[in-house]
Enzyme design. Sequence first.
Site: not given
Length: 245
Positions: A39, A61, A170
Site C-alpha cells: 500500500d 490507494k 479518515m
Amino acid sequence: MNNQQKGKVYLVGAGPGSIGYLTLKARELLAEAEVLVYDALVDPQLLDLVSHDCLRLNVGKRGGKPSTPQTEINQILVRYCQKGKNVVRLKSGDPLIFGRSREEREALRAANCEFELVPGISSVLAAPLLAGIPLTDKHLSSAFAVVTAHQPEILDWEALARLDTLVILMGGRNLREIVSQLRKHGRDESTPVAIARAVARPEQQFWFGTLADIVEQTAGISLSPTVTIVGEVVSLSDRLTPDLF
C-alpha cells in the site's frame, strides 16, 4: 505430472508508520517474499527488507489520486499464488481494520489459494498512545468506539455522541462536519479533541483543542493521514500544557 510448488499469500499489517513498529513475524515474511504487493502508506524502508529479486508491486490507494482497482489487486494475489509464489500483501496498520481485506480473502478462497493473516499495530491504538492519550480511564472512559468518517453521512451520530471516547479515522477532510454532527447531537463544545497526523513517522504532528476551536486550529492544513480522538481522556495527555482545557 504437475510438480509446481503451491503458493501462499500472507495478508500482513505493516504497523502505523515507521519501520520500528513492524512485528518480527512481518519482518521474517518480508525477507522470504517472492512477490510484495504493498500500500501507499507503508514506510519505504520496508521495501529494503525484501530480497533484490522480489517482485514489488505498488497498489496503494490515496484519496484524489489514481489508484489500483480492488478487483485488480485481488487478481494479482490470485495469479501469483497460483504460480506457486510466496506473496506478501502488505497493508498499513492492521490488515483487518479498514483494510478491505474481505474482498481479497474472498477472492483467494474462491481460487482455492492458501493464505494467512498477520496482525499489525493499527493507528487506532498507536495514534492516541503516541499523543499520550489513554483510550480508557477508570473515571473518564469506560468504552471507546472506532469509526471511519470517509462517509460521515452514513454514521449514527446520535449514538456516537453519547459514547465516552471516539477514535475517528479518515476524517481530515470532513472535520467540520464531524464537529457539527457531534455538537448537533448533544456533545458539549468544551469536549476535548486531539488530531494526530502521520503518526509514527518523522513528520508526525499533533493538535489539541475542543469541539469549539479544533476546526479553526487546523484550517488550511492537509490532515491526511489523520486520526481524531474525541473525549475527556484527551485532557490526560502528557503533551498538554496544564491550562489548555
